[in-house]
Scaffold this active site. Structure first.
Site, PDB file in Angstrom:
ATOM      1  N   GLU A  40       0.803  -1.224   0.000  1.00  0.00           N
ATOM      2  CA  GLU A  40       0.000   0.000   0.000  1.00  0.00           C
ATOM      3  C   GLU A  40       0.836   1.273   0.000  1.00  0.00           C
ATOM      4  O   GLU A  40       1.808   1.399   0.740  1.00  0.00           O
ATOM      5  CB  GLU A  40      -0.921   0.001   1.219  1.00  0.00           C
ATOM      6  CG  GLU A  40      -1.926   1.142   1.218  1.00  0.00           C
ATOM      7  CD  GLU A  40      -3.092   0.853   2.124  1.00  0.00           C
ATOM      8  OE1 GLU A  40      -4.092   0.310   1.624  1.00  0.00           O
ATOM      9  OE2 GLU A  40      -2.997   1.141   3.335  1.00  0.00           O
ATOM     10  N   LYS A 103      -8.386   2.733  -2.953  1.00  0.00           N
ATOM     11  CA  LYS A 103      -8.764   2.621  -1.548  1.00  0.00           C
ATOM     12  C   LYS A 103      -9.258   3.962  -1.019  1.00  0.00           C
ATOM     13  O   LYS A 103      -8.524   4.945  -0.996  1.00  0.00           O
ATOM     14  CB  LYS A 103      -7.592   2.125  -0.706  1.00  0.00           C
ATOM     15  CG  LYS A 103      -8.013   1.753   0.716  1.00  0.00           C
ATOM     16  CD  LYS A 103      -6.889   1.116   1.497  1.00  0.00           C
ATOM     17  CE  LYS A 103      -7.375   0.729   2.887  1.00  0.00           C
ATOM     18  NZ  LYS A 103      -6.301   0.201   3.739  1.00  0.00           N
ATOM     19  N   GLU A 152     -14.775  -5.130   2.306  1.00  0.00           N
ATOM     20  CA  GLU A 152     -14.094  -5.146   3.604  1.00  0.00           C
ATOM     21  C   GLU A 152     -15.111  -5.309   4.730  1.00  0.00           C
ATOM     22  O   GLU A 152     -16.082  -4.570   4.829  1.00  0.00           O
ATOM     23  CB  GLU A 152     -13.312  -3.850   3.792  1.00  0.00           C
ATOM     24  CG  GLU A 152     -12.626  -3.743   5.143  1.00  0.00           C
ATOM     25  CD  GLU A 152     -11.836  -2.456   5.272  1.00  0.00           C
ATOM     26  OE1 GLU A 152     -10.887  -2.295   4.495  1.00  0.00           O
ATOM     27  OE2 GLU A 152     -12.185  -1.614   6.118  1.00  0.00           O
ATOM     28  N   ASN A 172     -10.705  -6.663   7.820  1.00  0.00           N
ATOM     29  CA  ASN A 172      -9.864  -5.588   8.346  1.00  0.00           C
ATOM     30  C   ASN A 172      -9.568  -5.858   9.816  1.00  0.00           C
ATOM     31  O   ASN A 172     -10.479  -5.932  10.637  1.00  0.00           O
ATOM     32  CB  ASN A 172     -10.563  -4.234   8.189  1.00  0.00           C
ATOM     33  CG  ASN A 172      -9.618  -3.066   8.415  1.00  0.00           C
ATOM     34  OD1 ASN A 172      -8.497  -3.249   8.906  1.00  0.00           O
ATOM     35  ND2 ASN A 172     -10.050  -1.881   8.056  1.00  0.00           N
ATOM     36  N   GLU A 202      -6.299  -7.592   6.067  1.00  0.00           N
ATOM     37  CA  GLU A 202      -5.874  -6.194   5.936  1.00  0.00           C
ATOM     38  C   GLU A 202      -5.466  -5.601   7.284  1.00  0.00           C
ATOM     39  O   GLU A 202      -6.136  -5.831   8.287  1.00  0.00           O
ATOM     40  CB  GLU A 202      -7.020  -5.345   5.371  1.00  0.00           C
ATOM     41  CG  GLU A 202      -7.678  -5.887   4.121  1.00  0.00           C
ATOM     42  CD  GLU A 202      -8.949  -5.129   3.794  1.00  0.00           C
ATOM     43  OE1 GLU A 202      -9.063  -3.946   4.184  1.00  0.00           O
ATOM     44  OE2 GLU A 202      -9.850  -5.711   3.179  1.00  0.00           O
TER      45      GLU A 202
END
Length: 245
Positions: A40, A103, A152, A172, A202
């Site tokens: 990321e 994102k 998510e 997440n 995540e």
């Protein structure tokens, strides 16, 4: 000399054809990757402040690609994460051709169009931010535009959102309200997810051993940001991380 209007229109049609063309698949990239790392590009966090204020979207995502990332996630939220949709454009122009995840906290159709226009392969939809019907509508639109959806979730109550048909299911490990983080969230929910779902863990992953353990319970994707972005050279940090998996 060709009519200037004809030239302009021809150029616009070429650009629109490029936007409509099939993007590299995030799902396929993770299925074929030996590591499944989604590295990321994240310059700032609302809970921890600046991570890498000088970070450039035309260098770091490409370095991720060159050092083994299966895909790249790019924060596009301006106010809280110091991101921007143009960062995806800059990454593409620098030579990034692996899948890119848009994102953001997507709550409106315009953001899905924005993801498609800037060259993303997939868009993140967060169950905690949407009603189930909103999630369904945004998922349908994303698919119409040739985008994949990473859904998510954070707890058992959000698992019903899988019925909206995402391409990937993300868990997440960071609670978006309190920002507390526990990788145990991914382990706890793994057995409650469909057997045919492509699972992505995540946040909060900083140890190669954690990746190995998560793979053993079914995860194929691992979204890692701060661990790499805090390093002097994020691309090399990724390379060293992969070498230890």
């Amino acid at each position: 000399m060709a009519d200037i209007l004809e030239q302009i229109v021809a150029t616009k049609r070429q650009k629109m054809a490029l936007l409509r063309s099939k993007k590299p698949s995030l799902r396929e990239a993770l299925l074929s990757s030996p590591t499944g790392i989604i590295a990321e590009f994240k310059r700032r966090s609302p809970s921890r402040g600046w991570i890498k204020e000088e970070g450039r979207a035309d260098t770091i995502p490409l370095a991720y690609q060159q050092n083994g990332a299966a895909a790249v996630s790019i924060l596009t939220d301006r106010q809280y994460f110091a991101g921007h949709p143009r960062f995806i454009i800059e990454a593409r122009q620098s030579g990034v051709d692996i899948p890119i995840l848009f994102k953001n906290f997507v709550v409106d159709e315009l953001q899905v169009y924005e993801a498609a226009l800037c060259g993303a392969s997939a868009v993140l939809l967060i169950a905690a931010c949407l009603t189930k019907s909103e999630c369904q509508r945004l998922t349908t639109l994303a698919h119409e535009l040739g985008l994949e959806v990473l859904l998510e979730m954070h707890d058992e109550h959000e698992l019903e959102y899988i019925e909206t048909g995402p391409d990937l299911c993300g868990i997440n490990n960071r609670h978006l309200g309190s920002f507390t983080t526990s990788v145990e969230t991914s382990f706890r929910l793994a057995e409650k997810l469909p057997n045919d779902a492509l699972l992505v863990s995540e946040s909060g992953i900083s140890n190669p051993q954690t990746v190995r353990q998560l793979r053993s319970v079914g995860y194929r994707g691992f979204l890692i940001g701060e661990h790499f972005m805090r390093a002097p050279q994020p691309g090399l940090a990724l390379k060293e991380f992969i070498a230890q998996i």
